[in-house]
Scaffold this motif. Structure first.
Motif, PDB file in Angstrom:
ATOM      1  N   TYR A   8       0.805  -1.213   0.000  1.00 30.24           N
ATOM      2  CA  TYR A   8       0.000   0.000   0.000  1.00 30.24           C
ATOM      3  C   TYR A   8       0.841   1.267   0.000  1.00 30.24           C
ATOM      4  CZ  TYR A   8       0.104   2.620   4.424  1.00 30.24           C
ATOM      5  OH  TYR A   8       0.452   3.460   5.450  1.00 30.24           O
ATOM      6  N   LEU A   9       2.129   1.123   0.308  1.00 32.57           N
ATOM      7  CA  LEU A   9       3.003   2.292   0.345  1.00 32.57           C
ATOM      8  C   LEU A   9       3.066   3.018  -0.991  1.00 32.57           C
ATOM      9  CD1 LEU A   9       6.000   1.038   2.472  1.00 32.57           C
ATOM     10  CD2 LEU A   9       4.417   2.843   3.034  1.00 32.57           C
ATOM     11  N   THR A  10       2.924   2.275  -2.078  1.00 36.84           N
ATOM     12  CA  THR A  10       2.988   2.919  -3.382  1.00 36.84           C
ATOM     13  C   THR A  10       1.886   3.948  -3.554  1.00 36.84           C
ATOM     14  OG1 THR A  10       1.644   1.151  -4.329  1.00 36.84           O
ATOM     15  CG2 THR A  10       4.034   0.893  -4.437  1.00 36.84           C
ATOM     16  N   LYS A  11       0.816   3.830  -2.774  1.00 37.62           N
ATOM     17  CA  LYS A  11      -0.306   4.750  -2.874  1.00 37.62           C
ATOM     18  C   LYS A  11      -0.141   5.979  -1.992  1.00 37.62           C
ATOM     19  CE  LYS A  11      -3.483   0.874  -3.621  1.00 37.62           C
ATOM     20  NZ  LYS A  11      -4.680   0.169  -3.097  1.00 37.62           N
ATOM     21  N   VAL A  12       0.587   5.824  -0.869  1.00 38.75           N
ATOM     22  CA  VAL A  12       0.573   6.910   0.111  1.00 38.75           C
ATOM     23  C   VAL A  12       1.916   7.580   0.358  1.00 38.75           C
ATOM     24  CG1 VAL A  12      -1.349   5.840   1.318  1.00 38.75           C
ATOM     25  CG2 VAL A  12       0.981   5.385   2.093  1.00 38.75           C
ATOM     26  N   LYS A  13       3.018   6.978  -0.110  1.00 46.12           N
ATOM     27  CA  LYS A  13       4.316   7.481   0.317  1.00 46.12           C
ATOM     28  C   LYS A  13       4.626   8.881  -0.208  1.00 46.12           C
ATOM     29  CE  LYS A  13       6.932   4.289  -1.088  1.00 46.12           C
ATOM     30  NZ  LYS A  13       8.169   3.543  -1.315  1.00 46.12           N
ATOM     31  N   SER A  14       3.942   9.318  -1.241  1.00 43.46           N
ATOM     32  CA  SER A  14       4.190  10.653  -1.765  1.00 43.46           C
ATOM     33  C   SER A  14       3.384  11.726  -1.053  1.00 43.46           C
ATOM     34  CB  SER A  14       3.869  10.696  -3.256  1.00 43.46           C
ATOM     35  OG  SER A  14       2.496  10.414  -3.474  1.00 43.46           O
ATOM     36  N   GLU A  15       2.467  11.329  -0.168  1.00 39.03           N
ATOM     37  CA  GLU A  15       1.648  12.302   0.542  1.00 39.03           C
ATOM     38  C   GLU A  15       2.402  12.818   1.777  1.00 39.03           C
ATOM     39  OE1 GLU A  15      -2.187  10.656   1.374  1.00 39.03           O
ATOM     40  OE2 GLU A  15      -2.319   9.693  -0.575  1.00 39.03           O
ATOM     41  N   PRO A 179      11.728   8.839  15.189  1.00 39.66           N
ATOM     42  CA  PRO A 179      10.714   8.239  14.323  1.00 39.66           C
ATOM     43  C   PRO A 179      10.919   8.610  12.857  1.00 39.66           C
ATOM     44  CG  PRO A 179       9.780  10.041  15.626  1.00 39.66           C
ATOM     45  CD  PRO A 179      11.142   9.777  16.166  1.00 39.66           C
ATOM     46  N   LEU A 180      10.747   7.624  11.982  1.00 42.84           N
ATOM     47  CA  LEU A 180      10.925   7.837  10.550  1.00 42.84           C
ATOM     48  C   LEU A 180       9.822   8.692   9.958  1.00 42.84           C
ATOM     49  CD1 LEU A 180      12.378   7.218   7.884  1.00 42.84           C
ATOM     50  CD2 LEU A 180      11.131   5.046   7.794  1.00 42.84           C
ATOM     51  N   ASP A 181       8.602   8.541  10.482  1.00 45.74           N
ATOM     52  CA  ASP A 181       7.465   9.311   9.970  1.00 45.74           C
ATOM     53  C   ASP A 181       6.391   9.388  11.043  1.00 45.74           C
ATOM     54  OD1 ASP A 181       6.279   6.796   9.990  1.00 45.74           O
ATOM     55  OD2 ASP A 181       6.257   6.563   7.818  1.00 45.74           O
ATOM     56  N   ASP A 182       5.192   9.844  10.670  1.00 56.98           N
ATOM     57  CA  ASP A 182       4.132  10.018  11.659  1.00 56.98           C
ATOM     58  C   ASP A 182       3.611   8.697  12.196  1.00 56.98           C
ATOM     59  OD1 ASP A 182       2.968   9.535   9.068  1.00 56.98           O
ATOM     60  OD2 ASP A 182       1.044  10.188   9.850  1.00 56.98           O
ATOM     61  N   VAL A 183       3.673   7.634  11.390  1.00 59.28           N
ATOM     62  CA  VAL A 183       3.235   6.314  11.862  1.00 59.28           C
ATOM     63  C   VAL A 183       4.173   5.815  12.958  1.00 59.28           C
ATOM     64  CG1 VAL A 183       2.765   3.925  11.191  1.00 59.28           C
ATOM     65  CG2 VAL A 183       2.201   5.791   9.621  1.00 59.28           C
ATOM     66  N   ALA A 184       5.465   5.925  12.716  1.00 51.55           N
ATOM     67  CA  ALA A 184       6.447   5.532  13.736  1.00 51.55           C
ATOM     68  C   ALA A 184       6.336   6.397  14.974  1.00 51.55           C
ATOM     69  CB  ALA A 184       7.855   5.620  13.154  1.00 51.55           C
ATOM     70  N   ALA A 185       6.037   7.691  14.780  1.00 53.55           N
ATOM     71  CA  ALA A 185       5.902   8.594  15.923  1.00 53.55           C
ATOM     72  C   ALA A 185       4.802   8.133  16.870  1.00 53.55           C
ATOM     73  CB  ALA A 185       5.622  10.017  15.433  1.00 53.55           C
ATOM     74  N   GLU A 186       3.710   7.613  16.324  1.00 53.16           N
ATOM     75  CA  GLU A 186       2.613   7.155  17.173  1.00 53.16           C
ATOM     76  C   GLU A 186       3.027   5.967  18.031  1.00 53.16           C
ATOM     77  OE1 GLU A 186      -2.052   5.675  16.882  1.00 53.16           O
ATOM     78  OE2 GLU A 186      -1.054   6.549  15.141  1.00 53.16           O
ATOM     79  N   ASP A 187       3.739   5.003  17.443  1.00 50.93           N
ATOM     80  CA  ASP A 187       4.160   3.833  18.220  1.00 50.93           C
ATOM     81  C   ASP A 187       5.195   4.216  19.273  1.00 50.93           C
ATOM     82  OD1 ASP A 187       2.611   1.620  17.219  1.00 50.93           O
ATOM     83  OD2 ASP A 187       3.693   1.840  15.338  1.00 50.93           O
ATOM     84  N   HIS A 207       7.557  19.611  10.195  1.00 54.74           N
ATOM     85  CA  HIS A 207       7.032  19.899   8.872  1.00 54.74           C
ATOM     86  C   HIS A 207       6.453  18.639   8.221  1.00 54.74           C
ATOM     87  CE1 HIS A 207       8.624  24.010   8.643  1.00 54.74           C
ATOM     88  NE2 HIS A 207       9.629  23.541   9.362  1.00 54.74           N
ATOM     89  N   ASP A 208       5.624  18.834   7.214  1.00 59.07           N
ATOM     90  CA  ASP A 208       5.070  17.701   6.473  1.00 59.07           C
ATOM     91  C   ASP A 208       6.171  17.019   5.670  1.00 59.07           C
ATOM     92  OD1 ASP A 208       2.552  18.249   7.413  1.00 59.07           O
ATOM     93  OD2 ASP A 208       1.923  19.375   5.654  1.00 59.07           O
ATOM     94  N   GLU A 209       6.220  15.698   5.809  1.00 58.43           N
ATOM     95  CA  GLU A 209       7.198  14.891   5.087  1.00 58.43           C
ATOM     96  C   GLU A 209       6.521  13.602   4.617  1.00 58.43           C
ATOM     97  OE1 GLU A 209      10.129  15.770   4.193  1.00 58.43           O
ATOM     98  OE2 GLU A 209      10.428  17.572   5.432  1.00 58.43           O
ATOM     99  N   PRO A 210       7.148  12.846   3.721  1.00 58.90           N
ATOM    100  CA  PRO A 210       6.528  11.611   3.221  1.00 58.90           C
ATOM    101  C   PRO A 210       6.300  10.585   4.334  1.00 58.90           C
ATOM    102  CG  PRO A 210       8.342  12.281   1.813  1.00 58.90           C
ATOM    103  CD  PRO A 210       8.415  13.149   3.037  1.00 58.90           C
ATOM    104  N   ARG A 211       5.311   9.760   4.136  1.00 58.09           N
ATOM    105  CA  ARG A 211       5.078   8.612   5.014  1.00 58.09           C
ATOM    106  C   ARG A 211       5.709   7.381   4.374  1.00 58.09           C
ATOM    107  NH1 ARG A 211      -0.977   7.438   6.448  1.00 58.09           N
ATOM    108  NH2 ARG A 211      -0.582   9.069   8.027  1.00 58.09           N
ATOM    109  N   PHE A 212       6.500   6.665   5.147  1.00 60.44           N
ATOM    110  CA  PHE A 212       7.206   5.490   4.642  1.00 60.44           C
ATOM    111  C   PHE A 212       6.644   4.172   5.167  1.00 60.44           C
ATOM    112  CE2 PHE A 212      10.322   8.947   4.405  1.00 60.44           C
ATOM    113  CZ  PHE A 212      10.815   8.785   3.125  1.00 60.44           C
ATOM    114  N   LEU A 213       5.985   4.206   6.336  1.00 64.14           N
ATOM    115  CA  LEU A 213       5.613   2.969   7.017  1.00 64.14           C
ATOM    116  C   LEU A 213       4.112   2.779   7.072  1.00 64.14           C
ATOM    117  CD1 LEU A 213       8.006   3.180  10.103  1.00 64.14           C
ATOM    118  CD2 LEU A 213       8.490   2.272   7.828  1.00 64.14           C
ATOM    119  N   ASP A 214       3.706   1.515   7.166  1.00 64.14           N
ATOM    120  CA  ASP A 214       2.344   1.211   7.580  1.00 64.14           C
ATOM    121  C   ASP A 214       2.395   0.747   9.025  1.00 64.14           C
ATOM    122  OD1 ASP A 214       3.271  -1.395   7.500  1.00 64.14           O
ATOM    123  OD2 ASP A 214       2.030  -2.010   5.827  1.00 64.14           O
TER     124      ASP A 214
END
Length: 393
Positions: A8-15, A179-187, A207-214
């Motif tokens: 699913y990363l191919t769909k969201v990693k650019s956001e 944390p690598l991104d906002d998903v990692a930040a939550e854990d 700042h806003d940056e790409p999401r890498f993880l699910d």
């Protein structure tokens, strides 16, 4: 121990997503859920993108209110004061009563309270050695507005010194998270809330940056010493290992691999993200990576090129526990700062994608590519000086 990233990363990693904004949401939830939870901050809560806390709780305030003021109350549990020393003292008193809290600040100014943090580590050490003492909630520090992305602020606001100080304390009572991104930040946030008798320092970008993880990949990383291999950058028997420690540092490492895939398609590069460091170790105080595991992930002898959020020597000293120093090249903050563009900050400190690519080109003997990447850095520098903006060609 391979961590796999879902398709699913191919769909969201650019956001774009902000780790700080996610932390703000979680702080707001804790304030709503637990009437004993307090959040301590200088007058930078909104600047650090934690403003969601004001949706569920008021700021403590005893003076007359103006129409433009934020939600305020004498009983508010958001404690703002432009004094890290006072805030830290009040927070630790709250923690000693067995009640949870967190403190946020600009990265450069958390070090104002360094001596107090070190004294609290000593106190925790004594508590752990006293059987009658109950375990206390962790000292949780949220460090944002980092040295790499100060934007309108300058050299005075650029310092990752607290990371080096805390990782040098041999009591093994400190976790430093990246944390690598906002998903990692939550854990990582959830880990901090569960922690007892430890100091947790989490450093991230606002700042806003790409999401890498699910979610599955992030949880797997937390369960495996804070180490993650991105599946799409995981060739068998790699020629180089590229490492990122920190959100922006990891992003630059990934961009370096993309550049090298085009210019040196025959070279195989593995990318590893590390989100947790502790005393002389990769991982947390209770979950450290072993030498055997390091050799499996980082190979036994291939060059390791790392991009670190803080001072390079801090990470180099940790890597030395696992392998020979001569196979490690660590980039990071070299105390070169200014009020300048984001990429120019990376260039000034030798931590950009092109600086990392130069390392690989040098080892492989491709001096033509070294000159090409140096020219790219010079072009970006000239553009930033002229326009105040980055091009990052």
């Amino acid at each position: 121990m391979r961590n796999v990233i879902s398709d699913y990363l191919t769909k969201v990693k650019s956001e774009p997503y902000s780790p700080a904004y996610k932390i703000g949401e979680l702080l707001s939830f804790e304030l709503a859920k637990n009437s004993h939870f307090y959040f301590f901050s200088p007058d930078e809560t909104t600047s650090n993108r934690f403003e969601q806390v004001f949706e569920t709780e008021k700021r403590a305030w005893n003076l007359p209110k103006e129409p433009w003021d934020l939600p305020e109350s004498k009983n508010g549990r958001i404690i703002e004061m432009l004094s890290e020393n006072v805030l830290f003292s009040v927070m630790t008193g709250h923690l000693m009563n067995g009640e949870p809290a967190m403190m946020g600040s600009y990265e450069a100014f958390f070090s104002v309270a360094t001596s107090q943090i070190l004294q609290q580590i000593k106190f925790i050490k004594q508590c752990k050695e006293s059987s009658w003492r109950k375990a206390l909630p962790a000292v949780n520090l949220l460090s944002t507005s980092t040295c790499w992305r100060q934007d309108h602020n300058g050299f005075t606001h650029q310092s990752p010194a607290l990371i080096s100080t805390l990782l040098a304390v041999p009591s093994n009572l400190v976790n430093c998270f990246f944390p690598l991104d906002d998903v990692a930040a939550e854990d990582i946030f959830n880990f901090m809330m569960r922690s007892k008798n430890v100091v947790n320092l989490t450093t991230f970008n606002k700042h806003d940056e790409p999401r890498f993880l699910d979610r599955a990949a992030s949880k797997s990383q937390m369960q495996n010493h804070g180490v993650l291999i991105l599946d799409e950058y995981n060739p068998a028997d790699p020629d180089f290992v590229m490492v990122g420690v920190g959100d922006l540092m990891s992003k630059e490492a990934i961009e370096a691999i993309k550049i090298l895939k085009t210019d040196l398609p025959e070279i195989k590069i593995r990318f590893i993200n590390i989100n947790a460091l502790s005393y002389r170790a990769i991982g947390t105080t209770e979950d450290k990576l072993t030498k055997v595991e390091f050799a499996d992930l980082f190979t036994a002898d291939k060059p390791v090129i790392a991009n670190f959020h803080g001072y390079p020597e801090t990470l180099t000293n940790i890597f030395e526990k696992y392998t020979s120093r001569n196979r490690i090249r660590v980039h990071g903050f070299l105390e070169e700062g200014s009020t300048t563009t984001p990429f120019e900050m990376l260039r000034r400190n030798g931590a950009s994608r092109y600086d990392l690519a130069i390392d690989v080109a040098t080892v492989t003997g491709r001096l033509d590519l070294v000159r090409k990447y140096q020219a790219k850095l010079a072009e970006n520098h000239a553009h930033a000086i002229e326009t105040g903006e980055d091009i990052v060609l």
